[in-house]
Scaffold this motif. Structure first.
Motif, PDB file in Angstrom:
ATOM      1  N   ASP A 101      72.130  69.754 -33.253  1.00 50.60           N
ATOM      2  CA  ASP A 101      72.492  68.484 -33.885  1.00 50.60           C
ATOM      3  C   ASP A 101      72.124  67.277 -33.021  1.00 50.60           C
ATOM      4  N   ILE A 102      72.280  67.398 -31.705  1.00 48.94           N
ATOM      5  CA  ILE A 102      71.959  66.262 -30.831  1.00 48.94           C
ATOM      6  C   ILE A 102      70.468  65.966 -30.863  1.00 48.94           C
ATOM      7  N   GLY A 103      69.639  67.007 -30.795  1.00 49.43           N
ATOM      8  CA  GLY A 103      68.197  66.808 -30.856  1.00 49.43           C
ATOM      9  C   GLY A 103      67.755  66.197 -32.166  1.00 49.43           C
ATOM     10  N   LEU A 104      68.346  66.660 -33.285  1.00 51.31           N
ATOM     11  CA  LEU A 104      67.994  66.136 -34.604  1.00 51.31           C
ATOM     12  C   LEU A 104      68.387  64.668 -34.733  1.00 51.31           C
ATOM     13  N   ILE A 105      69.600  64.346 -34.306  1.00 48.86           N
ATOM     14  CA  ILE A 105      70.087  62.969 -34.418  1.00 48.86           C
ATOM     15  C   ILE A 105      69.261  62.022 -33.547  1.00 48.86           C
ATOM     16  N   MET A 106      68.854  62.492 -32.372  1.00 44.63           N
ATOM     17  CA  MET A 106      68.059  61.641 -31.485  1.00 44.63           C
ATOM     18  C   MET A 106      66.640  61.450 -31.998  1.00 44.63           C
ATOM     19  N   ALA A 107      66.123  62.405 -32.795  1.00 41.91           N
ATOM     20  CA  ALA A 107      64.813  62.214 -33.421  1.00 41.91           C
ATOM     21  C   ALA A 107      64.867  61.022 -34.372  1.00 41.91           C
ATOM     22  N   ARG A 108      65.934  60.937 -35.157  1.00 39.65           N
ATOM     23  CA  ARG A 108      66.102  59.805 -36.068  1.00 39.65           C
ATOM     24  C   ARG A 108      66.330  58.518 -35.286  1.00 39.65           C
ATOM     25  N   ARG A 109      67.161  58.583 -34.270  1.00 44.62           N
ATOM     26  CA  ARG A 109      67.505  57.368 -33.527  1.00 44.62           C
ATOM     27  C   ARG A 109      66.281  56.775 -32.828  1.00 44.62           C
ATOM     28  N   LEU A 110      65.463  57.614 -32.216  1.00 45.35           N
ATOM     29  CA  LEU A 110      64.254  57.123 -31.562  1.00 45.35           C
ATOM     30  C   LEU A 110      63.296  56.504 -32.576  1.00 45.35           C
ATOM     31  N   THR A 111      63.206  57.134 -33.755  1.00 45.14           N
ATOM     32  CA  THR A 111      62.340  56.588 -34.808  1.00 45.14           C
ATOM     33  C   THR A 111      62.823  55.213 -35.240  1.00 45.14           C
ATOM     34  N   LEU A 112      64.132  55.070 -35.428  1.00 48.29           N
ATOM     35  CA  LEU A 112      64.687  53.780 -35.832  1.00 48.29           C
ATOM     36  C   LEU A 112      64.499  52.717 -34.753  1.00 48.29           C
ATOM     37  N   GLU A 113      64.407  53.140 -33.499  1.00 49.07           N
ATOM     38  CA  GLU A 113      64.201  52.191 -32.397  1.00 49.07           C
ATOM     39  C   GLU A 113      62.727  51.847 -32.216  1.00 49.07           C
ATOM     40  N   GLY A 114      61.856  52.448 -33.050  1.00 44.79           N
ATOM     41  CA  GLY A 114      60.442  52.091 -32.998  1.00 44.79           C
ATOM     42  C   GLY A 114      59.544  53.074 -32.269  1.00 44.79           C
ATOM     43  N   ALA A 115      60.097  54.176 -31.787  1.00 42.69           N
ATOM     44  CA  ALA A 115      59.274  55.183 -31.112  1.00 42.69           C
ATOM     45  C   ALA A 115      58.658  56.125 -32.145  1.00 42.69           C
ATOM     46  N   HIS A 116      57.562  56.769 -31.779  1.00 44.36           N
ATOM     47  CA  HIS A 116      56.909  57.762 -32.637  1.00 44.36           C
ATOM     48  C   HIS A 116      57.310  59.153 -32.146  1.00 44.36           C
ATOM     49  N   VAL A 117      58.164  59.820 -32.909  1.00 44.33           N
ATOM     50  CA  VAL A 117      58.574  61.178 -32.566  1.00 44.33           C
ATOM     51  C   VAL A 117      57.534  62.121 -33.160  1.00 44.33           C
ATOM     52  N   LYS A 118      56.740  62.738 -32.302  1.00 44.87           N
ATOM     53  CA  LYS A 118      55.621  63.556 -32.774  1.00 44.87           C
ATOM     54  C   LYS A 118      56.089  64.866 -33.394  1.00 44.87           C
ATOM     55  N   LEU A 119      57.109  65.479 -32.802  1.00 40.97           N
ATOM     56  CA  LEU A 119      57.616  66.732 -33.354  1.00 40.97           C
ATOM     57  C   LEU A 119      58.901  67.120 -32.634  1.00 40.97           C
ATOM     58  N   VAL A 120      59.622  68.038 -33.267  1.00 46.78           N
ATOM     59  CA  VAL A 120      60.769  68.687 -32.648  1.00 46.78           C
ATOM     60  C   VAL A 120      60.427  70.168 -32.523  1.00 46.78           C
ATOM     61  N   ALA A 121      60.510  70.703 -31.318  1.00 45.17           N
ATOM     62  CA  ALA A 121      60.191  72.114 -31.067  1.00 45.17           C
ATOM     63  C   ALA A 121      61.477  72.906 -30.889  1.00 45.17           C
ATOM     64  N   GLU A 122      61.530  74.100 -31.460  1.00 45.39           N
ATOM     65  CA  GLU A 122      62.719  74.955 -31.403  1.00 45.39           C
ATOM     66  C   GLU A 122      62.305  76.372 -31.033  1.00 45.39           C
ATOM     67  N   LEU A 123      62.937  76.924 -30.003  1.00 42.34           N
ATOM     68  CA  LEU A 123      62.634  78.267 -29.529  1.00 42.34           C
ATOM     69  C   LEU A 123      63.009  79.338 -30.542  1.00 42.34           C
ATOM     70  N   MET A 124      64.087  79.121 -31.273  1.00 40.05           N
ATOM     71  CA  MET A 124      64.611  80.128 -32.192  1.00 40.05           C
ATOM     72  C   MET A 124      63.900  80.064 -33.546  1.00 40.05           C
ATOM     73  N   PRO A 125      64.061  81.128 -34.387  1.00 36.98           N
ATOM     74  CA  PRO A 125      63.429  81.117 -35.709  1.00 36.98           C
ATOM     75  C   PRO A 125      64.114  80.201 -36.711  1.00 36.98           C
ATOM     76  N   LYS A 126      65.262  79.630 -36.336  1.00 37.97           N
ATOM     77  CA  LYS A 126      65.988  78.728 -37.234  1.00 37.97           C
ATOM     78  C   LYS A 126      66.630  77.628 -36.410  1.00 37.97           C
ATOM     79  N   SER A 127      66.693  76.434 -36.988  1.00 33.14           N
ATOM     80  CA  SER A 127      67.324  75.317 -36.300  1.00 33.14           C
ATOM     81  C   SER A 127      68.802  75.604 -36.063  1.00 33.14           C
ATOM     82  N   GLY A 128      69.303  75.129 -34.922  1.00 35.27           N
ATOM     83  CA  GLY A 128      70.719  75.299 -34.612  1.00 35.27           C
ATOM     84  C   GLY A 128      71.580  74.173 -35.130  1.00 35.27           C
TER      85      GLY A 128
END
Length: 342
Positions: free
Chosen positions: A94-121
């Motif tokens: 949840d923290i990684g997902l929320i920070m992806a949105r927050r960085l985008t809203l602050e004007g950064a380009h979030v290229k991707l979110v990588a996850e080691l597991m087969p499903k998001s936590g």
């Protein structure tokens, strides 16, 4: 303000150095030096800390721009500072997902979110609202294997992983970025817990507690993220209120009812709390599924008697399940078992 109105003495900028089995608390601060308090009861609410780069073993140089999610939150929320322009996020809790949105809203380009597991936590609503709504790619079974850059991060190497989490040779790709945000999990702050002599719960890796959130050391209580990491703060608040009732009763009465009955779960049940109960008081059973399931029924049994059941259209490991039991639903002789029927 409410604590002060209740007459609570608050010591800020004060670090606890040691807690003893006799409920002595040793602390130190710049203003008061070393202090010692004899407590009637101790409540452990230290929360948790983030895993950092060395704890996940990412190779490479040591440039600026490699940050934990908590550090990025502090930069943005407290200091009003944007930590980078092009970001890769490792970890889809949840923290990684929320920070992806927050960085985008602050004007950064979030290229991707990588996850080691087969499903998001993370929670499904966060996957939708934080990634899909902003067209941010989520790469499952991927991890960062190397960091590039000298003074400032210039990029990372991303690779697919097998079922054991080992990078697959030949799948590497370089992603240019100036920020790597690490959201790779949290570790409960339990050094003081073990110092006090409390027993560890093998499932949660936090303290083993009973229905009152009392540890195996009488008069020492623990709740919240120091027990195990929660997905919703509502559950932390609920635990804190139940703990406070138990701690107040302990101080007034000198002891709490014996919690000699065990709470266990079948192979589908993970991170189960509490570990013990009395059969004479309220008890809230909290646990997570070990893997995603659909159309399942959770059954709570004492001996040959099913105490309670609850149906779930779906249940995910990221979402904690809580089932409250009242004294009239329980007996004082049989252990409690949580079973998942799918």
């Amino acid at each position: 303000h409410m604590a002060k109105e209740a007459g609570v003495e608050i010591h800020t900028d004060t670090m606890v150095l040691e807690i003893t089995k006799d409920r002595e608390v040793y602390a130190v601060s710049a203003e008061e030096g070393v202090s010692c308090w004899q407590a009637g009861a101790i409540i452990l609410a230290m929360g948790c800390r983030e895993r950092t780069r060395p704890q996940v073993g990412i190779l490479g140089t040591r440039p600026s721009g490699v940050l934990t999610a908590g550090a990025v939150q502090k930069y943005i929320n407290v200091q009003g500072f944007k930590p980078g322009k092009k970001a890769v996020i490792l970890g889809s809790g949840d923290i990684g997902l929320i920070m992806a949105r927050r960085l985008t809203l602050e004007g950064a380009h979030v290229k991707l979110v990588a996850e080691l597991m087969p499903k998001s936590g993370g929670l499904q609503r966060n996957i939708v609202q934080c990634l899909e709504d902003f067209d941010i790619p989520l790469k499952l079974r991927h991890t960062v294997t190397e960091i590039h850059g000298k003074e400032r991060l210039t990029g990372v190497t991303l690779a697919q992983v097998d079922e054991k989490g080992t990078p697959i040779e030949g799948t590497e790709e370089e992603i240019s970025c100036d920020t790597l945000l690490l959201a790779v999990g949290l570790i409960p702050e339990n050094e003081l817990t073990w110092m006090a002599g409390a027993k560890q719960d093998d499932g949660t890796k936090g303290a083993s507690v009973d229905e009152n959130f009392q540890t195996t050391v009488p008069g020492v209580f623990a709740a919240g993220n120091v027990l195990h990491v929660h997905d919703l703060v509502d559950f932390v608040s609920m635990e804190a209120e139940e703990l406070a009732d138990g701690a107040a009763r302990y101080i007034k009465e000198g002891a709490l009812p014996d919690c000699g009955l065990a709470i266990t779960g079948d192979s589908m049940v993970g991170q189960l709390t509490p570990a013990r109960f009395s059969g004479t008081g309220n008890v809230t059973v909290s646990f997570r599924m070990r893997k995603p399931v659909r159309n399942c029924t959770v059954e709570l049994w004492q001996g040959d008697h099913m105490v309670k059941q609850k149906k779930f259209p779906k249940a995910l490991p990221a979402e904690m399940i809580q089932i409250a039991l009242k004294p009239e639903e329980l007996n004082e002789k049989d252990n409690l078992e949580v079973r998942v029927v799918c």
